[in-house]
Design an enzyme around this catalytic site. Structure first.
Site, PDB file in Angstrom:
ATOM      1  N   LYS A 190     -32.574 -58.405  -9.705  1.00 35.80           N
ATOM      2  CA  LYS A 190     -33.260 -57.167 -10.115  1.00 35.80           C
ATOM      3  C   LYS A 190     -32.317 -55.963 -10.002  1.00 35.80           C
ATOM      4  O   LYS A 190     -32.164 -55.202 -10.953  1.00 35.80           O
ATOM      5  CB  LYS A 190     -34.506 -56.931  -9.240  1.00 35.80           C
ATOM      6  CG  LYS A 190     -35.522 -58.051  -9.295  1.00 35.80           C
ATOM      7  CD  LYS A 190     -36.734 -57.734  -8.454  1.00 35.80           C
ATOM      8  CE  LYS A 190     -36.472 -57.709  -6.960  1.00 35.80           C
ATOM      9  NZ  LYS A 190     -36.132 -59.019  -6.359  1.00 35.80           N
TER      10      LYS A 190
ATOM     11  N   ARG B 185     -45.724 -55.313  -5.054  1.00 37.46           N
ATOM     12  CA  ARG B 185     -45.329 -56.587  -4.489  1.00 37.46           C
ATOM     13  C   ARG B 185     -46.534 -57.344  -3.945  1.00 37.46           C
ATOM     14  O   ARG B 185     -46.394 -58.389  -3.332  1.00 37.46           O
ATOM     15  CB  ARG B 185     -44.370 -56.316  -3.338  1.00 37.46           C
ATOM     16  CG  ARG B 185     -43.035 -56.971  -3.503  1.00 37.46           C
ATOM     17  CD  ARG B 185     -42.203 -56.568  -2.296  1.00 37.46           C
ATOM     18  NE  ARG B 185     -40.997 -57.311  -2.232  1.00 37.46           N
ATOM     19  CZ  ARG B 185     -39.833 -56.822  -2.638  1.00 37.46           C
ATOM     20  NH1 ARG B 185     -39.744 -55.651  -3.204  1.00 37.46           N
ATOM     21  NH2 ARG B 185     -38.742 -57.545  -2.479  1.00 37.46           N
TER      22      ARG B 185
ATOM     23  N   ARG C 100     -24.241 -62.482  -1.114  1.00 32.69           N
ATOM     24  CA  ARG C 100     -24.307 -61.080  -1.575  1.00 32.69           C
ATOM     25  C   ARG C 100     -23.571 -60.147  -0.615  1.00 32.69           C
ATOM     26  O   ARG C 100     -23.670 -60.261   0.602  1.00 32.69           O
ATOM     27  CB  ARG C 100     -25.764 -60.634  -1.673  1.00 32.69           C
ATOM     28  CG  ARG C 100     -25.883 -59.139  -1.904  1.00 32.69           C
ATOM     29  CD  ARG C 100     -27.228 -58.676  -2.334  1.00 32.69           C
ATOM     30  NE  ARG C 100     -28.331 -59.263  -1.588  1.00 32.69           N
ATOM     31  CZ  ARG C 100     -29.587 -59.231  -2.004  1.00 32.69           C
ATOM     32  NH1 ARG C 100     -29.872 -58.668  -3.166  1.00 32.69           N
ATOM     33  NH2 ARG C 100     -30.531 -59.775  -1.279  1.00 32.69           N
TER      34      ARG C 100
ATOM     35  N   ARG D 113     -38.812 -64.626   2.745  1.00 37.77           N
ATOM     36  CA  ARG D 113     -39.070 -63.640   1.680  1.00 37.77           C
ATOM     37  C   ARG D 113     -39.525 -64.332   0.403  1.00 37.77           C
ATOM     38  O   ARG D 113     -40.410 -63.862  -0.311  1.00 37.77           O
ATOM     39  CB  ARG D 113     -37.801 -62.821   1.408  1.00 37.77           C
ATOM     40  CG  ARG D 113     -37.532 -61.764   2.481  1.00 37.77           C
ATOM     41  CD  ARG D 113     -36.092 -61.345   2.542  1.00 37.77           C
ATOM     42  NE  ARG D 113     -35.583 -60.821   1.284  1.00 37.77           N
ATOM     43  CZ  ARG D 113     -34.299 -60.731   0.972  1.00 37.77           C
ATOM     44  NH1 ARG D 113     -33.376 -61.142   1.830  1.00 37.77           N
ATOM     45  NH2 ARG D 113     -33.921 -60.233  -0.183  1.00 37.77           N
TER      46      ARG D 113
HETATM   47  P1  AP5 Z   1     -29.463 -58.606  -6.685  1.00 32.00           P
HETATM   48  O1  AP5 Z   1     -29.297 -57.951  -7.998  1.00 32.00           O
HETATM   49  O2  AP5 Z   1     -29.091 -57.840  -5.460  1.00 32.00           O
HETATM   50  O3  AP5 Z   1     -30.907 -59.241  -6.555  1.00 32.00           O
HETATM   51  P2  AP5 Z   1     -32.306 -58.558  -6.262  1.00 32.00           P
HETATM   52  O4  AP5 Z   1     -33.313 -59.274  -7.091  1.00 32.00           O
HETATM   53  O5  AP5 Z   1     -32.205 -57.082  -6.368  1.00 32.00           O
HETATM   54  O6  AP5 Z   1     -32.484 -59.020  -4.754  1.00 32.00           O
HETATM   55  P3  AP5 Z   1     -33.086 -58.310  -3.499  1.00 32.00           P
HETATM   56  O7  AP5 Z   1     -32.788 -59.231  -2.329  1.00 32.00           O
HETATM   57  O8  AP5 Z   1     -32.635 -56.907  -3.343  1.00 32.00           O
HETATM   58  O9  AP5 Z   1     -34.588 -58.356  -3.798  1.00 32.00           O
HETATM   59  P4  AP5 Z   1     -35.736 -58.323  -2.803  1.00 32.00           P
HETATM   60  O10 AP5 Z   1     -36.861 -58.180  -3.696  1.00 32.00           O
HETATM   61  O11 AP5 Z   1     -35.792 -59.442  -1.839  1.00 32.00           O
HETATM   62  O12 AP5 Z   1     -35.330 -57.106  -1.867  1.00 32.00           O
HETATM   63  P5  AP5 Z   1     -35.694 -55.571  -1.864  1.00 32.00           P
HETATM   64  O13 AP5 Z   1     -34.477 -54.836  -1.581  1.00 32.00           O
HETATM   65  O14 AP5 Z   1     -36.508 -55.179  -3.031  1.00 32.00           O
HETATM   66  O15 AP5 Z   1     -28.633 -59.952  -6.756  1.00 32.00           O
HETATM   67  C1  AP5 Z   1     -28.553 -60.845  -5.657  1.00 32.00           C
HETATM   68  C2  AP5 Z   1     -27.151 -61.504  -5.621  1.00 32.00           C
HETATM   69  O16 AP5 Z   1     -27.007 -62.331  -6.770  1.00 32.00           O
HETATM   70  C3  AP5 Z   1     -25.991 -60.501  -5.677  1.00 32.00           C
HETATM   71  O17 AP5 Z   1     -24.967 -60.954  -4.882  1.00 32.00           O
HETATM   72  C4  AP5 Z   1     -25.585 -60.493  -7.149  1.00 32.00           C
HETATM   73  O18 AP5 Z   1     -24.226 -60.178  -7.308  1.00 32.00           O
HETATM   74  C5  AP5 Z   1     -25.886 -61.921  -7.580  1.00 32.00           C
HETATM   75  N1  AP5 Z   1     -26.331 -62.004  -8.972  1.00 32.00           N
HETATM   76  C6  AP5 Z   1     -27.143 -61.137  -9.633  1.00 32.00           C
HETATM   77  N2  AP5 Z   1     -27.318 -61.558 -10.906  1.00 32.00           N
HETATM   78  C7  AP5 Z   1     -26.620 -62.703 -11.044  1.00 32.00           C
HETATM   79  C8  AP5 Z   1     -26.412 -63.615 -12.136  1.00 32.00           C
HETATM   80  N3  AP5 Z   1     -26.977 -63.426 -13.328  1.00 32.00           N
HETATM   81  N4  AP5 Z   1     -25.636 -64.712 -11.916  1.00 32.00           N
HETATM   82  C9  AP5 Z   1     -25.062 -64.922 -10.695  1.00 32.00           C
HETATM   83  N5  AP5 Z   1     -25.203 -64.097  -9.639  1.00 32.00           N
HETATM   84  C10 AP5 Z   1     -25.982 -63.008  -9.811  1.00 32.00           C
HETATM   85  O19 AP5 Z   1     -36.674 -55.514  -0.609  1.00 32.00           O
HETATM   86  C11 AP5 Z   1     -36.194 -55.762   0.708  1.00 32.00           C
HETATM   87  C12 AP5 Z   1     -37.332 -55.708   1.712  1.00 32.00           C
HETATM   88  O20 AP5 Z   1     -37.988 -54.431   1.669  1.00 32.00           O
HETATM   89  C13 AP5 Z   1     -38.468 -56.699   1.492  1.00 32.00           C
HETATM   90  O21 AP5 Z   1     -38.189 -57.954   2.039  1.00 32.00           O
HETATM   91  C14 AP5 Z   1     -39.626 -55.997   2.202  1.00 32.00           C
HETATM   92  O22 AP5 Z   1     -39.541 -56.160   3.590  1.00 32.00           O
HETATM   93  C15 AP5 Z   1     -39.378 -54.540   1.875  1.00 32.00           C
HETATM   94  N6  AP5 Z   1     -40.080 -54.124   0.647  1.00 32.00           N
HETATM   95  C16 AP5 Z   1     -39.509 -53.785  -0.544  1.00 32.00           C
HETATM   96  N7  AP5 Z   1     -40.466 -53.460  -1.441  1.00 32.00           N
HETATM   97  C17 AP5 Z   1     -41.671 -53.614  -0.835  1.00 32.00           C
HETATM   98  C18 AP5 Z   1     -43.021 -53.443  -1.242  1.00 32.00           C
HETATM   99  N8  AP5 Z   1     -43.337 -53.057  -2.474  1.00 32.00           N
HETATM  100  N9  AP5 Z   1     -43.994 -53.699  -0.343  1.00 32.00           N
HETATM  101  C19 AP5 Z   1     -43.710 -54.073   0.902  1.00 32.00           C
HETATM  102  N10 AP5 Z   1     -42.436 -54.266   1.362  1.00 32.00           N
HETATM  103  C20 AP5 Z   1     -41.436 -54.028   0.512  1.00 32.00           C
END
Ligand code: AP5
Length: 605
Positions: free
Chosen positions: A102, A178, A213, A253
């Site tokens: 994402k 979420r 990552r 997660r």
């Molecule tokens: P990346 O682009 O970083 O992936 P992402 O989908 O953004 O992953 P996140 O871990 O950030 O998502 P998440 O939803 O778990 O975490 P968030 O920060 O929102 O890519 C991942 C890796 O893959 C990178 O190394 C990249 O280089 C590689 N990659 C990307 N595309 C690729 C491809 N096509 N091919 C190969 N490699 C690739 O949330 C974190 C925490 O915050 C949650 O766990 C929760 O505790 C809290 N939180 C956030 N939002 C809420 C909400 N709405 N409600 C309650 N708690 C929340």
């Protein structure tokens, strides 16, 4: 290890200890979104949130929890498309499992489309790194790989969405909603995206992506040790790992994501676009790019003259819409409620006609307008017809109001009970003193002979089949003769009914059904009840051209009052299962059969 200037600028202007979390209740959201946008020295928790959001316009921050490292947004490169060329800016949601890509895709989308990126993960990590009260609260949940409580996240998102830049440039919401309740918070405030993108990646790949990552705190760029290694040794040396990127936490997660994903998708079932995220990131972006360009194109098309102008012209009407009136089971309805529905129907019908639609139907099913429950209600239906006809006549149109006459032959001759005497009622009604009746409004029957050259619009009152007699042949002959002139059916009942021996119909059954379906709804309103009852009202389904079907739930309030809360919207009329699922908060496609107490909805459509 990190540039001190980055931290000090953040600490001096962005962070003040958060005194309390209590204001974060959803009920305070509307006030929060409309309060001052000042970013300087917040004196309350609310302004603190706003101020930190303002800063994150420039600082897309993350940190290894407990540290105070931030990343700054990479400068946008390449072509920026401003999406608000005379239309509303784009509103996009992106969803997917942890590490589905994402954040990676959001960087590319922002570069190309200039949307305001709102990532709840980033916002929360910024709070954590700044050591705010919100951050301290959120930290324990995030570190455990759990969801942060709704009231914290929802308040953050609403505050951010209400800022001017998001309104002007459009937004890209990443990581929110979420949970089903988060999705409902948005629905209640009528905040909807144009498209809901879901990145689909197999589990085993997700775990590897998380473990590999790395994040650059200076540029904000996302790397992967294998997939996207850093360009230089210098960058490599400053990369950090997210605290929640351990195998164990990723699995937790992922589990939480799976539990919630379908329920959220069901809210957006009509605008969901699933994209294979297990491909090179450039390939994925190409697909997203063409999807968003298409959405923009569709919007521009809608704005062209001759197409749907109501987006602009009638936006005021839609905005002025006061919501569904209450106490709809009490009949007779007050004059005000009747007027409310007449206006609602009239506006929708006018929009459809202005848009060049010619085969229209109005279906409104409230006790006051339902002669199936009580034939005397036909009077209210006549009142609705009069409002429509007089309004078209005011515009200088010649309107023919038609009621079918007797059908059948011999012993089968007759007309549906509801319509008996209707024509006389129409003739005796008060049509105003200024001579509309007879000049601009005429009363007729159904059939090709009723179509005169000067007629501009035909309004047909409750055309219906009766056992042994089918109105469709006459109706078809009439619409053929009317050509491109609008024909509006008010509460038609064109379901196929058994024929009687000896009564020949020129059209076959399939053709008759096909013809009946050729009329499109310009207005639809139906109250929803438990099976076999007319009390209590459980909700309502409404559609007013050209907008979507809106499903409402009726809620009793402690004060003894009631209100209607929107549950979901649909591009087409939802079927019983979809309505049931929306009421139960169930994910779509999982439970196809209506079940439990809500089985009542079966068969009402
Ligand atoms: P990346 O682009 O970083 O992936 P992402 O989908 O953004 O992953 P996140 O871990 O950030 O998502 P998440 O939803 O778990 O975490 P968030 O920060 O929102 O890519 C991942 C890796 O893959 C990178 O190394 C990249 O280089 C590689 N990659 C990307 N595309 C690729 C491809 N096509 N091919 C190969 N490699 C690739 O949330 C974190 C925490 O915050 C949650 O766990 C929760 O505790 C809290 N939180 C956030 N939002 C809420 C909400 N709405 N409600 C309650 N708690 C929340």
């Amino acid at each position: 290890m990190f540039p001190t200037s980055t931290f000090s600028s953040l600490h001096s202007t962005n962070v003040t200890p958060t005194p309390s979390l209590s204001y974060l209740s959803t009920s305070s959201l509307s006030s929060s979104s409309s309060t001052s946008s000042s970013s300087s020295s917040p004196s309350s928790s609310l302004s603190l949130l706003q101020s930190s959001c303002l800063h994150r316009r420039h600082l897309r921050s993350f940190c290894a929890f407990g540290d105070t490292q931030l990343r700054i947004d990479p400068k946008s490169k390449g072509l920026k498309v401003t999406c608000s060329v005379g239309s509303e800016p784009l509103k996009v949601m992106i969803s997917g499992a942890p590490a589905s890509g994402k954040g990676t895709q959001c960087e590319l989308i922002v570069q190309k489309f200039g949307l305001v990126h709102i990532s709840t993960g980033d916002l929360l990590r910024a709070e954590v790194s700044s050591g705010t009260e919100i951050g301290n609260k959120a930290k324990e949940f995030m570190n455990a790989g759990r969801l942060v409580p709704d009231e914290i996240v929802t308040a953050m998102v609403m505050t951010r969405l209400s800022r001017q830049d998001a309104k002007e440039k459009g937004w890209l919401l990443d990581g929110y909603p979420r949970s089903f309740s988060q999705a409902q918070s948005l629905e209640e405030l009528k905040i909807r995206p144009d498209v809901y993108i879901v990145l689909d990646v197999p589990d085993e790949i997700l775990v590897n992506r998380c473990i590999g990552r790395r994040l650059d705190p200076v540029t904000g760029k996302i790397y992967h040790l294998k997939n996207f290694p850093p360009e230089t040794e210098e960058i490599k040396s400053r990369l950090v790992i997210r605290r929640d990127d351990t195998e164990e936490k990723v699995k937790s997660r992922l589990e939480i994501y799976k539990k919630n994903a379908e329920a959220i998708s069901s809210t957006y079932s009509n605008i969901v676009k699933k994209i294979n995220g297990n491909r090179p990131k450039e390939e994925i972006f190409k697909e997203i790019e063409s999807l968003l360009l298409q959405v923009q194109k569709d919007r521009v098309k809608m704005m062209k003259p001759g197409n749907i102008i109501p987006e602009i012209k009638n936006k005021k009407n839609q905005d002025n819409w006061r919501g569904i009136p209450t106490k709809l089971n009490n009949i007779p309805h007050s004059r005000e409620i009747r007027k409310y529905f007449y206006t609602d129907v009239l506006e929708a019908t006018q929009r459809a006609i202005n848009d060049g639609r010619t085969r229209l139907k109005v279906e409104i099913n409230i006790p006051e307008l339902n002669p199936e429950m009580d034939v005397y209600r036909i009077g209210t239906l006549m009142e609705l017809v009069r409002v429509l006809a007089l309004s078209f006549a005011d515009d200088g149109k010649h309107v023919k109001v038609c009621v079918q006459g007797s059908m059948g032959e011999g012993a089968l001759i007759g007309m549906p009970l509801q319509l008996a005497g209707t024509r006389q009622i129409l003739e005796f009604m008060d049509w105003g003193d200024y001579g509309a009746m007879g000049n601009f409004i005429k009363i007729g029957s159904v059939g090709s002979k009723e179509v005169d050259e000067q007629d501009d619009i035909f309004v047909i009152v409750a055309p219906q089949n009766a056992v042994g007699n089918c109105i469709i042949d006459d109706l078809k002959a009439m619409t053929d003769a009317a050509g491109n002139r609008p024909v509006i059916l008010i509460n038609p009942r064109l379901k196929d009914l058994p024929g009687s021996s000896g009564v020949m119909q020129t059209m076959g059954r399939d053709k008759r059904l096909e013809y009946a379906a050729s009329f499109e709804n310009c207005y639809f309103f139906r109250l929803l009840y438990y099976a076999g009852t007319q009390y209590p009202i459980m909700g309502a389904l409404r559609m007013s051209f050209p907008y979507r079907y809106e499903l409402y739930k009726r809620v009793d309030e402690p004060s003894g009052k009631e209100k209607y809360v929107i549950l979901s919207t649909f591009p087409e009329r939802p079927d019983t299962d979809e309505v049931n699922d929306a009421f139960l908060g169930k994910p779509r496609n999982k439970t196809k059969e209506a079940s439990g107490i809500w089985g009542f909805l079966s068969g009402i459509f």
